[in-house]
Design an enzyme around this catalytic site. Structure first.
Site, PDB file in Angstrom:
ATOM      1  N   CYS A   2      45.143  54.279  71.066  1.00  0.00           N
ATOM      2  CA  CYS A   2      46.205  54.526  70.101  1.00  0.00           C
ATOM      3  C   CYS A   2      47.228  55.458  70.747  1.00  0.00           C
ATOM      4  CB  CYS A   2      45.638  55.187  68.854  1.00  0.00           C
ATOM      5  SG  CYS A   2      44.290  54.241  68.136  1.00  0.00           S
ATOM      6  N   TRP A  75      45.394  51.032  67.387  1.00  0.00           N
ATOM      7  CA  TRP A  75      44.624  49.882  67.864  1.00  0.00           C
ATOM      8  C   TRP A  75      43.261  50.036  67.204  1.00  0.00           C
ATOM      9  CZ3 TRP A  75      40.113  49.065  70.772  1.00  0.00           C
ATOM     10  CH2 TRP A  75      39.924  47.742  71.228  1.00  0.00           C
ATOM     11  N   ASN A 101      43.342  59.776  68.577  1.00  0.00           N
ATOM     12  CA  ASN A 101      43.119  58.711  69.563  1.00  0.00           C
ATOM     13  C   ASN A 101      41.732  58.951  70.132  1.00  0.00           C
ATOM     14  OD1 ASN A 101      43.337  56.811  71.635  1.00  0.00           O
ATOM     15  ND2 ASN A 101      44.363  58.245  73.011  1.00  0.00           N
ATOM     16  N   GLU A 476      43.031  36.432  88.572  1.00  0.00           N
ATOM     17  CA  GLU A 476      44.126  37.193  87.975  1.00  0.00           C
ATOM     18  C   GLU A 476      45.140  36.245  87.314  1.00  0.00           C
ATOM     19  OE1 GLU A 476      44.830  39.962  86.963  1.00  0.00           O
ATOM     20  OE2 GLU A 476      46.994  40.237  87.013  1.00  0.00           O
ATOM     21  N   LYS A 480      46.055  36.360  83.349  1.00  0.00           N
ATOM     22  CA  LYS A 480      47.432  36.490  82.835  1.00  0.00           C
ATOM     23  C   LYS A 480      47.717  35.355  81.865  1.00  0.00           C
ATOM     24  CE  LYS A 480      48.113  39.767  83.695  1.00  0.00           C
ATOM     25  NZ  LYS A 480      47.542  40.812  84.523  1.00  0.00           N
ATOM     26  N   GLU A 483      45.638  35.847  78.491  1.00  0.00           N
ATOM     27  CA  GLU A 483      45.992  36.984  77.626  1.00  0.00           C
ATOM     28  C   GLU A 483      47.397  36.854  77.041  1.00  0.00           C
ATOM     29  OE1 GLU A 483      46.185  40.976  79.352  1.00  0.00           O
ATOM     30  OE2 GLU A 483      46.668  40.102  81.289  1.00  0.00           O
ATOM     31  N   HIS A 499      30.286  22.676  91.831  1.00  0.00           N
ATOM     32  CA  HIS A 499      28.988  23.138  91.331  1.00  0.00           C
ATOM     33  C   HIS A 499      28.980  23.211  89.812  1.00  0.00           C
ATOM     34  CE1 HIS A 499      27.621  23.804  95.371  1.00  0.00           C
ATOM     35  NE2 HIS A 499      28.758  24.452  95.632  1.00  0.00           N
ATOM     36  N   LYS A 598      47.192  48.445  75.723  1.00  0.00           N
ATOM     37  CA  LYS A 598      47.094  48.976  77.085  1.00  0.00           C
ATOM     38  C   LYS A 598      46.178  50.197  77.064  1.00  0.00           C
ATOM     39  CE  LYS A 598      49.922  48.944  81.026  1.00  0.00           C
ATOM     40  NZ  LYS A 598      49.536  47.647  81.584  1.00  0.00           N
TER      41      LYS A 598
END
Ligand code: F6R
Length: 603
Positions: A2, A75, A101, A476, A480, A483, A499, A598
């Site tokens: 938060c 959050w 927080n 990565e 990206k 998300e 496999h 974040k």
């Protein structure tokens, strides 16, 4: 997770708090709230579900006066996204107001105790316990009550507290969640993030673990006196400027952020890296036999790239673990090892917990972080700052490429302490110097990627694949994509396809293949052929000048040539842009993806 801010001074608190919250919204954006105190008109408390950036109309119509107050952007952890659960939380009399927080882990037992004593709760949050606990201990002095209350708390907190019954004062306390005091002209601020105060002042004091601070209109006091520091960036760094999203701004800033990460750290003639933060442990590093690299999310993909760099160029065995896993396994880490922790924010709870676990075993801890004075920077034995500038977009971009550059520097540094030759050291150093320009060149693919995004925007699933250094790049790229656009995407080592994952592939199945002209190019091409045989649709990220790939893949994005170990820094650029443009085409909220925030300061 938060964002919290407090203000006391000569200005109206309302606009300062609101603009501070907006600049911190990336820390959480389920709901927001504030409490402002005015000696004549009393206290105004307001809470609202949703993003503060979408509440301009409501806020614009409000007239709130008062020279002190606090505010919060949430959050959710304990309790759903409702107005009642939004902060601030009040005590029974509505006198004490708390923004928080962190997580009060023992909130259930405290709540039971307080309820038995007659306190009434109106939310499902852990934070409300703090307001009632402070009420319980309050006898006219807010600092003393806060001190006694936090003494009963297990968990993490950064809190900013006001009381009508001890007015003209803000009390702040920190344990496990960051807090800093901003020292302005006739005003003081307190916040979880420098972004919240930088428009008012660049002079800050970071609170240490366990400290309690009191702010009045004329002064501030903390238990331990120390000199203020300067924030080394400007308010423009935390504003979007000409860009529609922070993410795009941060993608485009990468040549500059990389320059800043590398500045003054290379000695090309000697083929060496100069890392001031490692000087105090230089001799100890010579004896290190293995490195455990721990990190979360995108930073973990940087760690996985470092695994290849450290083994190939420093000759050190490296093992990567998700920070959230490290502390729960019986690790073989010992005093011949070092732990390398990578975290943009330096506040990720899992990463900090892993560092503490390693330290308790006497292991040397090294940090790579973008946040000066963060908990990670304070708790590790030594480290390297990214100097990438503040990253506001929830999806990490410029911090990732900066981490890769710093990890290349670290591999060079450790390699030259060991068997890495002068000539190879010089090659790496000279290529690192070119990297910002190569990233600038890679960014030229943006118009092409924007067009491609229109073709990929309706995919339900995607695969990203790569080998060796670009296996983490594939992961990565997939992270990206998922998300930001909410398309299900997986990143694979190309050789793993057959496999199992190959079973997913049917006519037109989209696969992004990262296949620069490197030591594993031929192998990658074989895997692409296997996919083509099953009519997959291939988007290749390949080295410029490679014309053959155009005959194999359906589409090709070209990136400039560089040393194999540095290819992820340029190869990730089109993947960042692809995720951005696909998400944009799907109408997603790019800087505030659903359910995320974040800086994950909870485990
Ligand atoms: C993804 C992303 C996250 C972070 C992760 C670790 O785009 O940003 O996966 O990388 O939460 O955060 P830090 O680096 O602050 O420890």
């Amino acid at each position: 997770m938060c964002g919290i801010i407090g203000y006391i001074g000569k200005q109206e608190a309302f606009p300062v708090l609101i603009s501070g919250l907006k600049r911190m919204e990336y820390r959480g954006y389920d709901s927001f709230g504030f409490c402002i105190h005015d000696n004549e008109n009393g206290t105004t408390t307001f809470k609202k579900v949703g993003k503060i950036s979408a509440a301009d109309q409501v806020l614009g119509d409000m007239k709130v006066s008062g020279n002190m107050g606090h505010a919060h952007t949430r959050w959710a952890t304990h309790g759903g996204v409702t107005e009642a659960n939004a902060h601030p939380h009040l005590d029974c009399k509505g006198s004490i107001s708390v923004v928080h927080n962190g997580i009060v882990e023992n909130y259930k037992e405290l709540k039971k105790e307080l309820e038995a004593e007659g306190h009434t709760f109106i939310s499902q949050t852990d934070t409300e316990v703090l307001a009632h606990l402070i009420e319980k201990f309050f006898d006219g002095n807010l600092e003393q009550a806060v001190k006694k209350a936090v003494g009963r708390v297990r968990g993490t907190y950064g809190i900013v507290v006001l009381s009508k019954d001890d007015p003209n004062k803000i009390v702040a306390a920190r344990s496990g969640s960051p807090l800093l005091i901003g020292i302005g002209e006739d005003e003081y601020l307190v916040a979880s993030d420098p972004a919240a105060v930088v428009a008012n002042t660049k002079k800050v004091v970071y609170l240490n673990e366990g400290e309690i601070a009191t702010l009045t209109p004329d002064n501030y006091s903390i238990y331990t006196e120390r000199e203020p520091q300067e924030i080394d960036w400007n308010v423009e760094d935390v504003e979007m400027g000409k860009y529609p999203h922070f993410m795009l701004k941060e993608i485009m800033e990468q040549p500059e952020s990389l320059r800043n990460s590398l500045r003054g750290r290379l000695v090309p003639d000697e083929g060496k890296a100069k890392l001031g933060g490692l000087m105090p442990i230089e001799e100890r590093l010579r004896d290190i036999e293995r490195i455990y690299v721990i990190a979360c999310g995108t930073a973990r993909y940087a760690a996985l790239t470092a695994e290849y760099m450290l083994e190939e160029y420093a000759g050190i065995t490296a093992k990567v673990d998700a920070a959230s896993e490290f502390r729960y396994r019986k690790s073989t880490i010992d005093r011949n090892c070092a732990m390398l922790a990578i975290s943009q924010s330096g506040e990720t709870a899992d990463t900090l917990a892993a560092i503490r676990e390693a330290k308790s075993k006497g292991v040397l801890t090294i940090g790579v972080t973008n946040a000066v004075e963060s908990s990670q920077a304070r708790e590790t034995d030594a480290g390297v700052y990214n100097h990438a500038g503040p990253e506001i977009g929830v999806a990490s971009t410029k911090a990732f490429t900066s981490q890769l550059a710093v990890l290349a520097l670290l591999s060079l540094y450790l390699g030259r302490q060991r068997q890495l030759s002068l000539v190879m050291g010089q090659r790496i150093a000279n290529e690192l110097i070119r990297i910002p320009d190569l990233v600038q060149k890679a960014l030229e693919c943006e118009p092409q990627v924007r067009e491609l995004a229109a073709k990929y925007k309706d995919c339900g699933n995607m695969l990203f694949m790569g080998r060796k250094y670009n296996y983490p790049t594939a992961m990565e790229g997939a992270l990206k994509m998922k998300e930001l656009s909410y398309i299900h995407a997986e990143g694979l080592a190309s050789g793993e396809l057959k496999h199992g994952p190959l079973a997913l592939v049917e006519d037109g199945f989209p696969v992004v293949a990262i296949c620069p002209s490197d030591s594993v190019y031929e192998k990658n091409v074989s895997n692409i052929m296997e996919l083509k045989a099953r009519r997959a649709r291939i988007l290749a990220v390949a080295t410029e000048g490679n014309e053959d790939i155009a005959g194999i893949a359906d589409e090709v994005i070209y990136i400039p040539k560089t040393l194999e170990m540095l290819t992820p820094i340029v190869a990730v650029v089109p993947l960042q842009l692809l995720a951005y443009h696909v998400a944009l085409a799907r109408g997603c909220d790019i800087d505030k993806p659903r359910n995320l925030a974040k800086s994950v300061t909870v485990e």
